[in-house]
Design a protein around this motif. Structure first.
Motif, PDB file in Angstrom:
ATOM      1  N   HIS A 256      -7.119 -11.401  -5.806  1.00 34.09           N
ATOM      2  CA  HIS A 256      -7.796 -10.106  -5.817  1.00 34.09           C
ATOM      3  C   HIS A 256      -6.889  -9.085  -6.481  1.00 34.09           C
ATOM      4  O   HIS A 256      -5.692  -9.016  -6.177  1.00 34.09           O
ATOM      5  N   ARG A 257      -7.458  -8.279  -7.376  1.00 31.49           N
ATOM      6  CA  ARG A 257      -6.673  -7.198  -7.982  1.00 31.49           C
ATOM      7  C   ARG A 257      -6.474  -6.088  -6.944  1.00 31.49           C
ATOM      8  O   ARG A 257      -7.335  -5.833  -6.106  1.00 31.49           O
ATOM      9  N   ALA A 258      -5.322  -5.436  -7.020  1.00 28.44           N
ATOM     10  CA  ALA A 258      -5.048  -4.299  -6.133  1.00 28.44           C
ATOM     11  C   ALA A 258      -5.840  -3.094  -6.633  1.00 28.44           C
ATOM     12  O   ALA A 258      -5.950  -2.849  -7.825  1.00 28.44           O
ATOM     13  N   LYS A 259      -6.393  -2.306  -5.696  1.00 28.42           N
ATOM     14  CA  LYS A 259      -7.107  -1.095  -6.059  1.00 28.42           C
ATOM     15  C   LYS A 259      -6.137   0.080  -6.071  1.00 28.42           C
ATOM     16  O   LYS A 259      -5.369   0.266  -5.124  1.00 28.42           O
ATOM     17  N   VAL A 260      -6.199   0.845  -7.154  1.00 27.94           N
ATOM     18  CA  VAL A 260      -5.189   1.888  -7.367  1.00 27.94           C
ATOM     19  C   VAL A 260      -5.836   3.205  -7.790  1.00 27.94           C
ATOM     20  O   VAL A 260      -7.006   3.248  -8.211  1.00 27.94           O
ATOM     21  N   SER A 261      -5.042   4.278  -7.698  1.00 22.11           N
ATOM     22  CA  SER A 261      -5.436   5.596  -8.189  1.00 22.11           C
ATOM     23  C   SER A 261      -4.287   6.168  -9.018  1.00 22.11           C
ATOM     24  O   SER A 261      -3.110   5.894  -8.733  1.00 22.11           O
TER      25      SER A 261
ATOM     26  N   ARG B 172      -0.821   4.561  -7.835  1.00 24.61           N
ATOM     27  CA  ARG B 172      -0.464   4.299  -6.439  1.00 24.61           C
ATOM     28  C   ARG B 172      -1.414   3.245  -5.857  1.00 24.61           C
ATOM     29  O   ARG B 172      -2.616   3.304  -6.042  1.00 24.61           O
ATOM     30  N   ILE B 173      -0.818   2.269  -5.150  1.00 24.96           N
ATOM     31  CA  ILE B 173      -1.603   1.211  -4.517  1.00 24.96           C
ATOM     32  C   ILE B 173      -2.355   1.778  -3.313  1.00 24.96           C
ATOM     33  O   ILE B 173      -1.745   2.341  -2.400  1.00 24.96           O
ATOM     34  N   ARG B 174      -3.676   1.634  -3.315  1.00 27.22           N
ATOM     35  CA  ARG B 174      -4.482   2.101  -2.187  1.00 27.22           C
ATOM     36  C   ARG B 174      -4.998   0.928  -1.348  1.00 27.22           C
ATOM     37  O   ARG B 174      -5.139   1.037  -0.139  1.00 27.22           O
ATOM     38  N   TYR B 175      -5.322  -0.178  -2.004  1.00 23.35           N
ATOM     39  CA  TYR B 175      -5.712  -1.402  -1.299  1.00 23.35           C
ATOM     40  C   TYR B 175      -4.939  -2.563  -1.925  1.00 23.35           C
ATOM     41  O   TYR B 175      -4.943  -2.737  -3.149  1.00 23.35           O
ATOM     42  N   ALA B 176      -4.295  -3.326  -1.068  1.00 19.03           N
ATOM     43  CA  ALA B 176      -3.441  -4.412  -1.564  1.00 19.03           C
ATOM     44  C   ALA B 176      -4.257  -5.481  -2.274  1.00 19.03           C
ATOM     45  O   ALA B 176      -5.372  -5.814  -1.858  1.00 19.03           O
ATOM     46  N   GLY B 177      -3.708  -6.002  -3.361  1.00 18.78           N
ATOM     47  CA  GLY B 177      -4.275  -7.175  -4.026  1.00 18.78           C
ATOM     48  C   GLY B 177      -3.401  -8.382  -3.718  1.00 18.78           C
ATOM     49  O   GLY B 177      -2.280  -8.239  -3.214  1.00 18.78           O
ATOM     50  N   TYR B 178      -3.900  -9.572  -4.026  1.00 18.43           N
ATOM     51  CA  TYR B 178      -3.166 -10.782  -3.651  1.00 18.43           C
ATOM     52  C   TYR B 178      -3.202 -11.812  -4.782  1.00 18.43           C
ATOM     53  O   TYR B 178      -4.152 -11.885  -5.557  1.00 18.43           O
TER      54      TYR B 178
ATOM     55  N   VAL C  60       0.840  -1.184   0.000  1.00 17.89           N
ATOM     56  CA  VAL C  60       0.000   0.000   0.000  1.00 17.89           C
ATOM     57  C   VAL C  60       0.888   1.251   0.000  1.00 17.89           C
ATOM     58  O   VAL C  60       1.865   1.335   0.748  1.00 17.89           O
ATOM     59  N   GLY C  61       0.561   2.216  -0.858  1.00 20.10           N
ATOM     60  CA  GLY C  61       1.347   3.436  -0.982  1.00 20.10           C
ATOM     61  C   GLY C  61       2.415   3.354  -2.057  1.00 20.10           C
ATOM     62  O   GLY C  61       2.966   4.385  -2.453  1.00 20.10           O
ATOM     63  N   GLU C  62       2.724   2.177  -2.533  1.00 24.04           N
ATOM     64  CA  GLU C  62       3.764   2.019  -3.553  1.00 24.04           C
ATOM     65  C   GLU C  62       3.253   2.504  -4.904  1.00 24.04           C
ATOM     66  O   GLU C  62       2.079   2.330  -5.242  1.00 24.04           O
ATOM     67  N   GLU C  63       4.149   3.106  -5.694  1.00 21.90           N
ATOM     68  CA  GLU C  63       3.816   3.531  -7.045  1.00 21.90           C
ATOM     69  C   GLU C  63       4.329   2.488  -8.032  1.00 21.90           C
ATOM     70  O   GLU C  63       5.500   2.099  -7.982  1.00 21.90           O
TER      71      GLU C  63
END
Length: 209
Positions: free
Chosen positions: A202-207, A188-194, A163-166
């Motif tokens: 699960h896909r990571a949620k990003v902005s 930027r990663i807002r919610y981790a995916g796995y 989370v927070g990584e670009e």
């Protein structure tokens, strides 16, 4: 010797009707060894295990009774009680399989609970303390998550990114929460995916950055 040839010809006829081209293919599709297929060719269906007959029958569209009738020396009349016995044995094995699955499920749950025992015991108390004291630093709760992290590691589950990584945008791995992005754009990663090995959980949620 002629009987063996007749049984082989009969088996080939049934195989051709369902598009099975060889005895090896029949073995592969049914999950039964070629040795068991050879027993059919010798007319020994009445002495085969019910599991093998059932699997072969599924491929050839034949019942257990039909296999016994056509690939053994038993008469139609005598095949009926044998079919009944085989059906009973098959049902018994089905029940045994269900019981084994339930046992494995319980063992898995017990092992998992043991792995996260410290978290189960400590986290509710820590969460209560945080609710009663909003000034309590959240960082103090992080060590309590280690059993969960270890469990996920043991299962081969890993985060796509922190989370927070670009990272470069990849629609296969990332889900946009807002805005738009093209393949390769920085997000930027807002919610981790796995993912677990090659399987995406699960896909990571990003902005967009």
């Amino acid at each position: 010797m002629s009987e063996a040839v007749d049984y082989t010809h009969r088996l080939r006829s049934h195989m051709q009707s369902v598009g099975v081209l060889s005895f090896r293919a029949l073995s592969r599709q049914s999950g039964v060894s070629e040795r068991q297929i050879d027993r059919l060719r010798r007319g020994e269906a009445d002495r085969m295990q019910v599991q093998s007959l059932h699997k072969i029958g599924q491929v050839l569209n034949l019942s257990i009774a039909q296999l016994i009738e056509q690939f053994s020396s038993l008469s139609i009349e005598s095949a009926v009680p044998v079919e009944s016995n085989l059906q009973q044995e098959y049902q018994r094995l089905q029940v045994q399989l269900v019981e084994q699955r339930e046992t494995l499920k319980q063992e898995f749950q017990r092992s998992t609970l043991q792995s996260i025992e410290s978290w189960l015991l400590q986290f509710p108390t820590a969460a209560y303390a945080a609710q009663q004291n909003p000034q309590l630093p959240a960082v103090r709760l992080l060590p309590l998550m280690r059993p969960i992290e270890q469990l996920l590691q043991d299962w081969g589950v890993e985060a796509i990114a922190a989370v927070g990584e670009e990272v470069p945008f990849d629609p296969q791995l990332h889900q946009l929460m807002d805005g738009s992005a093209n393949l390769g754009d920085r997000v930027r990663i807002r919610y981790a995916g796995y993912r677990q090995g090659d399987r995406l959980l699960h896909r990571a949620k990003v902005s967009p950055v």
